[in-house]
Design a protein around this motif. Structure first.
Motif, PDB file in Angstrom:
ATOM      1  N   VAL A   1      21.057  -0.601 -15.541  1.00  0.00           N
ATOM      2  CA  VAL A   1      21.207  -2.044 -15.783  1.00  0.00           C
ATOM      3  C   VAL A   1      21.951  -2.249 -17.099  1.00  0.00           C
ATOM      4  N   ALA A   2      21.562  -1.527 -18.124  1.00  0.00           N
ATOM      5  CA  ALA A   2      22.190  -1.680 -19.445  1.00  0.00           C
ATOM      6  C   ALA A   2      23.672  -1.352 -19.402  1.00  0.00           C
ATOM      7  N   ARG A   3      24.059  -0.434 -18.502  1.00  0.00           N
ATOM      8  CA  ARG A   3      25.466  -0.014 -18.444  1.00  0.00           C
ATOM      9  C   ARG A   3      26.294  -0.846 -17.473  1.00  0.00           C
ATOM     10  N   GLY A   4      25.709  -1.891 -16.930  1.00  0.00           N
ATOM     11  CA  GLY A   4      26.502  -2.857 -16.185  1.00  0.00           C
ATOM     12  C   GLY A   4      26.610  -2.627 -14.687  1.00  0.00           C
ATOM     13  N   TYR A   5      25.834  -1.697 -14.147  1.00  0.00           N
ATOM     14  CA  TYR A   5      25.862  -1.486 -12.696  1.00  0.00           C
ATOM     15  C   TYR A   5      25.182  -2.660 -11.997  1.00  0.00           C
ATOM     16  N   ASP A   6      25.681  -3.013 -10.818  1.00  0.00           N
ATOM     17  CA  ASP A   6      25.020  -4.081 -10.067  1.00  0.00           C
ATOM     18  C   ASP A   6      23.869  -3.499  -9.244  1.00  0.00           C
ATOM     19  N   ASP A   7      23.092  -4.386  -8.616  1.00  0.00           N
ATOM     20  CA  ASP A   7      21.884  -3.949  -7.917  1.00  0.00           C
ATOM     21  C   ASP A   7      22.192  -2.953  -6.805  1.00  0.00           C
ATOM     22  N   GLU A   8      23.235  -3.213  -6.020  1.00  0.00           N
ATOM     23  CA  GLU A   8      23.569  -2.319  -4.911  1.00  0.00           C
ATOM     24  C   GLU A   8      23.948  -0.931  -5.424  1.00  0.00           C
ATOM     25  N   GLU A   9      24.694  -0.876  -6.499  1.00  0.00           N
ATOM     26  CA  GLU A   9      25.099   0.409  -7.066  1.00  0.00           C
ATOM     27  C   GLU A   9      23.883   1.181  -7.586  1.00  0.00           C
ATOM     28  N   ILE A  10      22.980   0.471  -8.241  1.00  0.00           N
ATOM     29  CA  ILE A  10      21.790   1.130  -8.779  1.00  0.00           C
ATOM     30  C   ILE A  10      20.907   1.656  -7.660  1.00  0.00           C
ATOM     31  N   GLU A  11      20.736   0.867  -6.608  1.00  0.00           N
ATOM     32  CA  GLU A  11      19.931   1.312  -5.466  1.00  0.00           C
ATOM     33  C   GLU A  11      20.496   2.601  -4.864  1.00  0.00           C
ATOM     34  N   LYS A  12      21.815   2.718  -4.831  1.00  0.00           N
ATOM     35  CA  LYS A  12      22.440   3.929  -4.302  1.00  0.00           C
ATOM     36  C   LYS A  12      22.152   5.127  -5.201  1.00  0.00           C
ATOM     37  N   ILE A  13      22.331   4.959  -6.505  1.00  0.00           N
ATOM     38  CA  ILE A  13      22.187   6.076  -7.435  1.00  0.00           C
ATOM     39  C   ILE A  13      20.747   6.559  -7.510  1.00  0.00           C
ATOM     40  N   ILE A  14      19.770   5.665  -7.517  1.00  0.00           N
ATOM     41  CA  ILE A  14      18.374   6.086  -7.700  1.00  0.00           C
ATOM     42  C   ILE A  14      17.715   6.539  -6.406  1.00  0.00           C
ATOM     43  N   GLY A  15      18.440   6.489  -5.289  1.00  0.00           N
ATOM     44  CA  GLY A  15      17.834   7.005  -4.061  1.00  0.00           C
ATOM     45  C   GLY A  15      18.616   6.776  -2.792  1.00  0.00           C
ATOM     46  N   GLY A  16      19.357   5.676  -2.738  1.00  0.00           N
ATOM     47  CA  GLY A  16      20.040   5.320  -1.501  1.00  0.00           C
ATOM     48  C   GLY A  16      21.071   6.328  -1.037  1.00  0.00           C
ATOM     49  N   ASN A  17      21.769   6.949  -1.970  1.00  0.00           N
ATOM     50  CA  ASN A  17      22.782   7.932  -1.579  1.00  0.00           C
ATOM     51  C   ASN A  17      22.140   9.180  -0.966  1.00  0.00           C
ATOM     52  N   TRP A  18      21.026   9.639  -1.538  1.00  0.00           N
ATOM     53  CA  TRP A  18      20.306  10.761  -0.928  1.00  0.00           C
ATOM     54  C   TRP A  18      19.864  10.395   0.483  1.00  0.00           C
ATOM     55  N   LEU A  19      19.346   9.190   0.646  1.00  0.00           N
ATOM     56  CA  LEU A  19      18.841   8.776   1.952  1.00  0.00           C
ATOM     57  C   LEU A  19      19.961   8.749   2.988  1.00  0.00           C
ATOM     58  N   ARG A  20      21.148   8.338   2.574  1.00  0.00           N
ATOM     59  CA  ARG A  20      22.292   8.327   3.494  1.00  0.00           C
ATOM     60  C   ARG A  20      22.620   9.736   3.981  1.00  0.00           C
ATOM     61  N   VAL A  21      22.631  10.714   3.075  1.00  0.00           N
ATOM     62  CA  VAL A  21      22.887  12.101   3.467  1.00  0.00           C
ATOM     63  C   VAL A  21      21.804  12.606   4.415  1.00  0.00           C
ATOM     64  N   PHE A  22      20.546  12.291   4.100  1.00  0.00           N
ATOM     65  CA  PHE A  22      19.444  12.718   4.959  1.00  0.00           C
ATOM     66  C   PHE A  22      19.584  12.139   6.372  1.00  0.00           C
ATOM     67  N   GLU A  23      19.952  10.875   6.449  1.00  0.00           N
ATOM     68  CA  GLU A  23      20.132  10.240   7.747  1.00  0.00           C
ATOM     69  C   GLU A  23      21.239  10.926   8.548  1.00  0.00           C
ATOM     70  N   GLN A  24      22.293  11.311   7.844  1.00  0.00           N
ATOM     71  CA  GLN A  24      23.420  11.949   8.520  1.00  0.00           C
ATOM     72  C   GLN A  24      23.083  13.370   8.975  1.00  0.00           C
ATOM     73  N   VAL A  25      22.374  14.127   8.136  1.00  0.00           N
ATOM     74  CA  VAL A  25      22.104  15.532   8.440  1.00  0.00           C
ATOM     75  C   VAL A  25      20.830  15.700   9.269  1.00  0.00           C
ATOM     76  N   TRP A  26      19.727  15.070   8.838  1.00  0.00           N
ATOM     77  CA  TRP A  26      18.445  15.263   9.525  1.00  0.00           C
ATOM     78  C   TRP A  26      18.298  14.355  10.746  1.00  0.00           C
ATOM     79  N   GLY A  27      18.897  13.176  10.661  1.00  0.00           N
ATOM     80  CA  GLY A  27      18.664  12.145  11.661  1.00  0.00           C
ATOM     81  C   GLY A  27      17.840  11.011  11.064  1.00  0.00           C
ATOM     82  N   ARG A  28      17.979   9.877  11.671  1.00  0.00           N
ATOM     83  CA  ARG A  28      17.294   8.683  11.170  1.00  0.00           C
ATOM     84  C   ARG A  28      15.799   8.748  11.445  1.00  0.00           C
TER      85      ARG A  28
END
Length: 387
Positions: free
Chosen positions: A360-387
């Protein structure tokens, strides 16, 4: 002292603090190299002293002496005698963290499988994440998810059938090598930088078939590039840093970071004081965020995550002993391994919200922060393991 008083000073406004808290609370937060939830600062001093007395007869056996404290802490936790285990995990806000298997030898495989399964059996609030949906459901039900991962596959030898058995048990992320050379590939501490072997090609193919995520964290540069070329699924580095920010052999070059991102993978940034900044005694969470910023600029916000790898679920005196007697045997340079240095702002896992506050202090928006703190990992898991 309360968590709020301990929080790192990012000079946030009241509005920004409220935004960070709300965002952290609602997001799926994933630490893909989660050594917690315990850390030396939350382990009662009298317990640390008691364990030290028990360890003294083992001083002539360095590996046993070093391993016993963490083993005792695990045993106390699953018996419900160390409430800090659950308390600190929930205080952190981390939805899912890895539970690591030790695949370095056949004996270690059996032991670590039993230890991991005991946590899932004994903690009603901890579920084994076999699909991305398990993590989402854990979040909805205020539970925590454990992701079975492993760093050193040496104990598998050439037996690819064991991979199928481990996948059946729940293994979902596997590193190709840990620092050194093995049958699969060269680690980051190997001067020869040999890359993936002929057997390693078959190994990666089998990981893809089983839908186990390929992890390159401790791999050498050529191994990382080879893995990205060979894998048909996204490749990750669960815990690393940017070499351009701090030139350590555990960090990745720009070419490696680009190659991982090109597979659709994610680079998890670690919080290891001696790997991300020149002075481990003056390393702050801002230095960790510098690595995140750099990788975002280089490959985009969709390819960055968090894999702290620190602090350890151990006691201070054991960590000092590990650095002096064990780390050099694992490929670490003299003096360059786990000890008692801590990231200022992540002295314990209960302060994990400082990642969200810092972003937040470095100016990231909510969507970007959600991706960095977990959303990006979840996307990879969905692609590799399945939803």
């Amino acid at each position: 002292m309360s968590d709020r008083q301990e929080r790192y000073d990012f000079h946030l406004t009241t509005e920004q603090e409220e935004r960070a808290q709300e965002l952290h609370d609602r997001s799926i937060v994933i630490d893909l190299l989660f050594q917690g939830p315990l850390s030396p600062s939350v382990i009662p001093t009298n317990l640390s002293d008691r364990i030290k007395e028990e360890c003294e007869p083992l001083r002539e056996d360095p590996m046993a002496y070093s391993a016993l404290p963490a083993k005792r802490l695990r045993q106390l936790s699953v018996r419900g005698e160390l409430p800090e285990f659950k308390d600190e995990w929930y205080r952190s806000g981390i939805t899912a963290g890895n539970r690591e298997l030790d695949l370095s030898s056949p004996e270690a495989i059996m032991t670590s499988m039993g230890e991991a399964q005991e946590q899932f059996d004994r903690f009603p609030w901890l579920v084994k994440a076999l699909t991305a949906a398990d993590i989402r459901e854990a979040k909805r039900n205020n539970l925590k998810a454990g992701i079975l991962t492993a760093q050193d596959p040496a104990g598998l030898g050439r037996n690819l059938d064991l991979l199928e058995a481990l996948h059946g048990f729940g293994l979902r992320v596997l590193q190709l090598t840990y620092n050194n050379q093995n049958l699969i590939a060269s680690g980051c501490m190997e001067p020869a930088n040999g890359g993936v072997s002929a057997f390693g090609m078959k190994f990666i193919c089998r990981l893809n078939e089983l839908r186990i995520v390929v992890d390159t964290s401790h791999c050498g540069a050529r191994t990382t590039l080879d893995a990205c070329r060979l894998s048909t699924q996204p490749v990750i580095a669960s815990h690393t840093g940017a070499e351009a920010v701090y030139p350590h052999r555990r960090c990745k070059s720009d070419d490696e970071l680009r190659a991982i991102a090109a597979t659709g993978g994610v680079i998890g940034v670690f919080a290891m004081p001696w790997f991300i900044h020149e002075d481990p005694n003056a390393t702050t969470i801002d230095h960790v965020l510098d690595h995140i910023d750099y990788i975002v600029r280089l490959v985009g916000v969709d390819h960055v995550g968090i894999g702290t790898d620190w602090p350890m679920s151990d006691v201070d005196w054991s960590l000092v002993y590990f650095k002096e007697h064990i780390a050099p045997k694992l490929g670490f340079a003299q003096g360059d391994g786990p000890s008692t240095e801590l990231i200022q702002g992540l002295e314990r896992y209960g302060l994990f919200i400082n990642f969200t506050r810092g972003l937040v202090a470095r100016g990231y928006d909510d969507e970007e922060i959600e991706k960095i703190i977990g959303g990006n990992w979840l996307r990879v898991f969905e692609q590799v393991w399945g939803r």
